[in-house]
Design an enzyme around this catalytic site. Structure first.
Site, PDB file in Angstrom:
ATOM      1  N   THR A 145      -2.938 -39.232  -7.169  1.00 45.58           N
ATOM      2  CA  THR A 145      -3.640 -39.073  -5.901  1.00 45.58           C
ATOM      3  C   THR A 145      -5.154 -39.148  -6.083  1.00 45.58           C
ATOM      4  O   THR A 145      -5.675 -38.769  -7.129  1.00 45.58           O
ATOM      5  CB  THR A 145      -3.266 -37.720  -5.251  1.00 45.58           C
ATOM      6  OG1 THR A 145      -3.998 -37.557  -4.051  1.00 45.58           O
ATOM      7  CG2 THR A 145      -3.559 -36.547  -6.159  1.00 45.58           C
ATOM      8  N   SER A 187      -5.892 -28.176  -3.918  1.00 46.12           N
ATOM      9  CA  SER A 187      -4.708 -27.418  -3.489  1.00 46.12           C
ATOM     10  C   SER A 187      -3.807 -27.299  -4.711  1.00 46.12           C
ATOM     11  O   SER A 187      -4.011 -27.994  -5.710  1.00 46.12           O
ATOM     12  CB  SER A 187      -3.958 -28.161  -2.373  1.00 46.12           C
ATOM     13  OG  SER A 187      -3.317 -29.319  -2.902  1.00 46.12           O
ATOM     14  N   TYR A 189      -0.805 -28.354  -4.891  1.00 48.55           N
ATOM     15  CA  TYR A 189      -0.209 -29.689  -5.055  1.00 48.55           C
ATOM     16  C   TYR A 189      -1.142 -30.603  -5.861  1.00 48.55           C
ATOM     17  O   TYR A 189      -0.723 -31.237  -6.844  1.00 48.55           O
ATOM     18  CB  TYR A 189       0.099 -30.329  -3.685  1.00 48.55           C
ATOM     19  CG  TYR A 189       0.098 -31.827  -3.758  1.00 48.55           C
ATOM     20  CD1 TYR A 189       1.101 -32.514  -4.423  1.00 48.55           C
ATOM     21  CD2 TYR A 189      -0.967 -32.575  -3.223  1.00 48.55           C
ATOM     22  CE1 TYR A 189       1.072 -33.897  -4.533  1.00 48.55           C
ATOM     23  CE2 TYR A 189      -0.997 -33.950  -3.329  1.00 48.55           C
ATOM     24  CZ  TYR A 189       0.016 -34.607  -3.994  1.00 48.55           C
ATOM     25  OH  TYR A 189      -0.024 -35.968  -4.123  1.00 48.55           O
ATOM     26  N   HIS A 190      -2.423 -30.670  -5.450  1.00 55.19           N
ATOM     27  CA  HIS A 190      -3.350 -31.555  -6.164  1.00 55.19           C
ATOM     28  C   HIS A 190      -3.524 -31.093  -7.620  1.00 55.19           C
ATOM     29  O   HIS A 190      -3.699 -31.911  -8.526  1.00 55.19           O
ATOM     30  CB  HIS A 190      -4.704 -31.603  -5.438  1.00 55.19           C
ATOM     31  CG  HIS A 190      -4.664 -32.397  -4.158  1.00 55.19           C
ATOM     32  ND1 HIS A 190      -4.545 -31.817  -2.924  1.00 55.19           N
ATOM     33  CD2 HIS A 190      -4.724 -33.734  -3.928  1.00 55.19           C
ATOM     34  CE1 HIS A 190      -4.531 -32.762  -1.984  1.00 55.19           C
ATOM     35  NE2 HIS A 190      -4.641 -33.930  -2.561  1.00 55.19           N
ATOM     36  N   LYS A 193      -1.114 -32.685  -9.897  1.00 58.00           N
ATOM     37  CA  LYS A 193      -1.415 -34.089 -10.220  1.00 58.00           C
ATOM     38  C   LYS A 193      -2.471 -34.178 -11.329  1.00 58.00           C
ATOM     39  O   LYS A 193      -2.465 -35.114 -12.127  1.00 58.00           O
ATOM     40  CB  LYS A 193      -1.902 -34.825  -8.973  1.00 58.00           C
ATOM     41  CG  LYS A 193      -0.838 -34.968  -7.902  1.00 58.00           C
ATOM     42  CD  LYS A 193       0.201 -36.012  -8.289  1.00 58.00           C
ATOM     43  CE  LYS A 193       1.262 -36.150  -7.248  1.00 58.00           C
ATOM     44  NZ  LYS A 193       2.219 -37.217  -7.472  1.00 58.00           N
TER      45      LYS A 193
HETATM   46  P1  NAD Z   1       8.195 -37.711  -0.134  1.00 58.57           P
HETATM   47  O1  NAD Z   1       8.307 -36.227  -0.181  1.00 58.57           O
HETATM   48  O2  NAD Z   1       8.522 -38.403   1.147  1.00 58.57           O
HETATM   49  O3  NAD Z   1       9.111 -38.362  -1.274  1.00 58.57           O
HETATM   50  C1  NAD Z   1       9.305 -37.773  -2.540  1.00 58.57           C
HETATM   51  C2  NAD Z   1      10.769 -37.956  -2.901  1.00 58.57           C
HETATM   52  O4  NAD Z   1      10.996 -37.376  -4.185  1.00 58.57           O
HETATM   53  C3  NAD Z   1      11.696 -37.236  -1.914  1.00 58.57           C
HETATM   54  O5  NAD Z   1      12.722 -38.094  -1.495  1.00 58.57           O
HETATM   55  C4  NAD Z   1      12.245 -36.049  -2.715  1.00 58.57           C
HETATM   56  O6  NAD Z   1      13.543 -35.685  -2.313  1.00 58.57           O
HETATM   57  C5  NAD Z   1      12.165 -36.570  -4.147  1.00 58.57           C
HETATM   58  N1  NAD Z   1      12.011 -35.521  -5.170  1.00 58.57           N
HETATM   59  C6  NAD Z   1      11.085 -34.532  -5.190  1.00 58.57           C
HETATM   60  N2  NAD Z   1      11.284 -33.769  -6.290  1.00 58.57           N
HETATM   61  C7  NAD Z   1      12.346 -34.296  -6.958  1.00 58.57           C
HETATM   62  C8  NAD Z   1      13.042 -33.937  -8.148  1.00 58.57           C
HETATM   63  N3  NAD Z   1      12.689 -32.859  -8.870  1.00 58.57           N
HETATM   64  N4  NAD Z   1      14.071 -34.716  -8.544  1.00 58.57           N
HETATM   65  C9  NAD Z   1      14.460 -35.806  -7.822  1.00 58.57           C
HETATM   66  N5  NAD Z   1      13.857 -36.173  -6.676  1.00 58.57           N
HETATM   67  C10 NAD Z   1      12.803 -35.422  -6.254  1.00 58.57           C
HETATM   68  O7  NAD Z   1       6.728 -38.080  -0.615  1.00 58.57           O
HETATM   69  P2  NAD Z   1       5.963 -39.494  -0.537  1.00 58.57           P
HETATM   70  O8  NAD Z   1       5.012 -39.429   0.581  1.00 58.57           O
HETATM   71  O9  NAD Z   1       6.938 -40.591  -0.630  1.00 58.57           O
HETATM   72  O10 NAD Z   1       5.133 -39.432  -1.875  1.00 58.57           O
HETATM   73  C11 NAD Z   1       5.635 -40.005  -3.074  1.00 58.57           C
HETATM   74  C12 NAD Z   1       4.614 -39.823  -4.181  1.00 58.57           C
HETATM   75  O11 NAD Z   1       3.399 -40.476  -3.790  1.00 58.57           O
HETATM   76  C13 NAD Z   1       4.269 -38.361  -4.460  1.00 58.57           C
HETATM   77  O12 NAD Z   1       4.222 -38.127  -5.832  1.00 58.57           O
HETATM   78  C14 NAD Z   1       2.919 -38.191  -3.825  1.00 58.57           C
HETATM   79  O13 NAD Z   1       2.170 -37.255  -4.536  1.00 58.57           O
HETATM   80  C15 NAD Z   1       2.309 -39.585  -3.910  1.00 58.57           C
HETATM   81  N6  NAD Z   1       1.344 -39.829  -2.822  1.00 58.57           N
HETATM   82  C16 NAD Z   1       1.724 -39.801  -1.513  1.00 58.57           C
HETATM   83  C17 NAD Z   1       0.775 -40.016  -0.522  1.00 58.57           C
HETATM   84  C18 NAD Z   1       1.107 -39.956   0.953  1.00 58.57           C
HETATM   85  O14 NAD Z   1       0.175 -40.009   1.789  1.00 58.57           O
HETATM   86  N7  NAD Z   1       2.372 -39.869   1.335  1.00 58.57           N
HETATM   87  C19 NAD Z   1      -0.555 -40.302  -0.875  1.00 58.57           C
HETATM   88  C20 NAD Z   1      -0.920 -40.317  -2.224  1.00 58.57           C
HETATM   89  C21 NAD Z   1       0.051 -40.087  -3.192  1.00 58.57           C
HETATM   90  N1  USQ Z   2      -6.699 -33.029   8.712  1.00 56.62           N
HETATM   91  C1  USQ Z   2      -7.194 -32.824   9.992  1.00 56.62           C
HETATM   92  N2  USQ Z   2      -6.307 -32.689  11.003  1.00 56.62           N
HETATM   93  C2  USQ Z   2      -4.949 -32.772  10.796  1.00 56.62           C
HETATM   94  C3  USQ Z   2      -4.457 -32.990   9.494  1.00 56.62           C
HETATM   95  C4  USQ Z   2      -5.370 -33.109   8.475  1.00 56.62           C
HETATM   96  O1  USQ Z   2      -8.391 -32.755  10.221  1.00 56.62           O
HETATM   97  O2  USQ Z   2      -4.205 -32.640  11.767  1.00 56.62           O
HETATM   98  C5  USQ Z   2      -7.657 -33.194   7.594  1.00 56.62           C
HETATM   99  C6  USQ Z   2      -7.397 -32.259   6.424  1.00 56.62           C
HETATM  100  O3  USQ Z   2      -8.028 -31.009   6.634  1.00 56.62           O
HETATM  101  C7  USQ Z   2      -7.982 -33.076   5.274  1.00 56.62           C
HETATM  102  C8  USQ Z   2      -7.718 -34.512   5.672  1.00 56.62           C
HETATM  103  O4  USQ Z   2      -7.451 -34.503   7.070  1.00 56.62           O
HETATM  104  O5  USQ Z   2      -9.361 -32.906   5.225  1.00 56.62           O
HETATM  105  C9  USQ Z   2      -6.547 -35.157   4.949  1.00 56.62           C
HETATM  106  O6  USQ Z   2      -5.381 -34.375   5.138  1.00 56.62           O
HETATM  107  P1  USQ Z   2      -3.921 -35.022   4.986  1.00 56.62           P
HETATM  108  O7  USQ Z   2      -2.921 -33.962   5.312  1.00 56.62           O
HETATM  109  O8  USQ Z   2      -3.851 -36.297   5.720  1.00 56.62           O
HETATM  110  O9  USQ Z   2      -3.886 -35.428   3.441  1.00 56.62           O
HETATM  111  P2  USQ Z   2      -3.806 -34.547   2.107  1.00 56.62           P
HETATM  112  O10 USQ Z   2      -3.495 -33.123   2.347  1.00 56.62           O
HETATM  113  O11 USQ Z   2      -5.022 -34.847   1.320  1.00 56.62           O
HETATM  114  O12 USQ Z   2      -2.528 -35.155   1.364  1.00 56.62           O
HETATM  115  C10 USQ Z   2      -2.071 -36.495   1.561  1.00 56.62           C
HETATM  116  C11 USQ Z   2      -0.676 -36.582   0.986  1.00 56.62           C
HETATM  117  C12 USQ Z   2      -0.731 -36.324  -0.522  1.00 56.62           C
HETATM  118  C13 USQ Z   2      -1.718 -37.280  -1.166  1.00 56.62           C
HETATM  119  C14 USQ Z   2      -3.096 -37.193  -0.503  1.00 56.62           C
HETATM  120  C15 USQ Z   2      -4.020 -38.293  -0.971  1.00 56.62           C
HETATM  121  O13 USQ Z   2       0.197 -35.631   1.615  1.00 56.62           O
HETATM  122  O14 USQ Z   2       0.563 -36.511  -1.086  1.00 56.62           O
HETATM  123  O15 USQ Z   2      -1.839 -36.992  -2.525  1.00 56.62           O
HETATM  124  O16 USQ Z   2      -2.945 -37.398   0.923  1.00 56.62           O
HETATM  125  S1  USQ Z   2      -5.682 -37.766  -1.132  1.00 56.62           S
HETATM  126  O17 USQ Z   2      -6.054 -37.046   0.110  1.00 56.62           O
HETATM  127  O18 USQ Z   2      -6.488 -38.952  -1.271  1.00 56.62           O
HETATM  128  O19 USQ Z   2      -5.780 -36.888  -2.250  1.00 56.62           O
END
Ligand code: NAD
Ligand code: USQ
Length: 411
Positions: A145, A187, A189-190, A193
């Site tokens: 991320t 966070s 979560y972050h 990563k």
């Molecule tokens: P998601 O939650 O929709 O998908 C993740 C999938 O992994 C789910 O289907 C879940 O069931 C599976 N999973 C989780 N833990 C597991 C485990 N222990 N064993 C087997 N399966 C497992 O999330 P996403 O949005 O598809 O994100 C996928 C990846 O991309 C994540 O690692 C996330 O950090 C990264 N990412 C997502 C975004 C975003 O905006 N969605 C942005 C940047 C990075």
């Molecule tokens: N935000 C608002 N209003 C909302 C929702 C979010 O103002 O209703 C703001 C948040 O406070 C934050 C920004 O929008 O400042 C982004 O929030 P987000 O929920 O869209 O994204 P984030 O929490 O950063 O997480 C998402 C994905 C995560 C991925 C990350 C990429 O869920 O898996 O890693 O984006 S990044 O942000 O570049 O690290």
């Protein structure tokens, strides 16, 4: 080419699996369906009606003629099953999406913090350990991320993973060093990563595992050409306060007539990418693997940066939606500048989908189509970063006085 997709039932994993399968890759999905179980925990489903995994795979076979295999396995807990699968399948590449990915979910309670850490760190370590143990030369492609960097810099653009620095050796001598860009998680979560990145560094150095880490921005959009081939292949669309990401939330809020929920001043700048570009980038990463002996390859997988405020204004302009400002439930800088280098994907042929390219209304149309499935009580973000932050369910219609809160992040 055989590709194992860990987390292939999720928002990014499902369209990626279909895209790769359509392009002729032999795909096996591993997923423990934990994301679907979290829907039950949060009492909130995807806005789009996603089908059970067996239906998804059956329909894919019908429309494409291609098989995708599925194995229900917990990557974080079932090490031996994972190891045996890798040994038997002998994949050329593994794409690792299998982590708990929502920052607000990871901050909800000690249970959620601990679950996110246990799940994500064990999952990544198990994959690395199993590849090393198998003795196979597997290319691992991981979804990291942009948030590993924090969202501020000393004024320069964020490089692709590595930073050139000069260190003072104490005797007046300055030495040039290349280091991993300093981690700055926002966070739990972050935080996981940033830990993943260190594990990649170690297993690459010690075991020579070929690794590509994709530092992805916030993903928007929902459908890809493959998920549109049949309604039963539709991708998930998270809109709730925990899993919904900001731009998709704004588009869905506009579609149902809910005020756009801007946190704080909306001056937070973030990096963005459309889901179709996610799929393209992962294919590019698989097709351009590191050579044996290369260090971890890091790509910034993002195509543009915007402030949350600008996104709200854009969505409001095209839809007429009201913008409402909420006290920020997160601990994050109220305003930041963010410039990101993303040359590596552009050089390898990515032609980015930007906000201007008309896909905003496509997302809004999907939201309108399924708006009867929306539970409005799930929209406001209620997960707070520290106990002293209050949940704001009303919001204020007037923008917060930005001059009182603006500051730039230093270094
Ligand atoms: P998601 O939650 O929709 O998908 C993740 C999938 O992994 C789910 O289907 C879940 O069931 C599976 N999973 C989780 N833990 C597991 C485990 N222990 N064993 C087997 N399966 C497992 O999330 P996403 O949005 O598809 O994100 C996928 C990846 O991309 C994540 O690692 C996330 O950090 C990264 N990412 C997502 C975004 C975003 O905006 N969605 C942005 C940047 C990075
Ligand atoms: N935000 C608002 N209003 C909302 C929702 C979010 O103002 O209703 C703001 C948040 O406070 C934050 C920004 O929008 O400042 C982004 O929030 P987000 O929920 O869209 O994204 P984030 O929490 O950063 O997480 C998402 C994905 C995560 C991925 C990350 C990429 O869920 O898996 O890693 O984006 S990044 O942000 O570049 O690290």
């Amino acid at each position: 080419m055989r590709v194992l997709v860990l987390g292939g039932d999720g928002f990014c994993g499902w369209p990626t699996s279909l895209g790769l399968s359509n392009a002729g890759y032999d795909i096996t999905i591993v997923d423990n369906l934990s994301r679907r179980k979290i829907d039950i925990e949060l009492e909130c489903e995807s806005l789009t009606p996603i089908q059970p995994i067996s239906t998804r795979l059956k329909v894919w076979k019908e429309v494409s003629g291609k098989d995708i295999k599925f194995i229900n396995l917990d990557v974080a807990r079932q090490y031996h099953k994972l190891y045996t699968l890798i040994r038997e399948l002998k994949p050329e590449a593994i794409v690792h999406f299998a982590e708990q990915r929502a920052a607000p979910y990871s901050m909800k309670s000690p249970f959620h913090k601990r679950y996110t850490v246990d799940n994500n760190i064990n999952a990544t370590h198990n994959v690395l350990c199993a590849i090393a143990e198998s003795g196979l030369d597997v290319h691992l492609v991981h979804l990291g991320t942009m948030g590993v960097y924090g969202y501020g810099t000393a004024g320069m653009a964020i490089p692709e993973g590595y930073l050139n620095v000069k260190v003072d050796c104490g005797n007046g001598e300055l030495k040039d060093l290349e280091i991993l860009y300093p981690a700055n998680p926002g966070s739990v979560y972050h935080l996981t990563k940033t830990q993943d990145a260190l594990m990649f560094y170690y297993y690459n150095k010690n075991d020579g595992i070929r690794i590509t880490d994709l530092h992805q921005g916030v993903v928007w959009g929902t459908n890809t050409p493959e998920t549109m081939m049949d309604e039963k292949l539709i991708n998930r669309f998270d809109y709730d306060g925990d899993y919904g990401t900001v731009l998709n939330r704004f588009l869905m809020q506009a579609a149902i007539g809910h005020p756009l929920t801007v946190h704080g001043t909306g001056g937070q700048t973030r990096a963005f990418i459309h889901i179709r570009d996610t799929v393209k980038c992962i294919r590019i990463a698989i097709e351009n693997p590191p050579q044996k002996g290369d260090r971890v390859q890091i790509f910034n997988q993002t195509t543009e940066t915007h402030t949350v405020r600008d996104l709200a204004e854009l969505v409001s302009r095209i839809s007429g939606a009201e913008i409402r400002y909420y006290k920020n439930p997160r601990k994050e800088a109220p305003e930041n500048k963010l410039t990101v280098i993303n040359e590596r994907f552009l050089r390898l042929g990515l032609n980015p989908i930007t906000l201007e390219k008309g896909l905003l209304s496509e997302v809004m149309d999907i939201a309108k189509k399924y708006k009867s499935r929306c539970d409005k009580s799930k929209i406001i973000c209620k997960s707070i970063w520290t106990k002293d932050i209050e949940v704001d369910v009303e919001g204020s219609v007037t923008p917060i006085n930005q001059s009182e809160t603006v500051h730039e992040i230093q270094g």
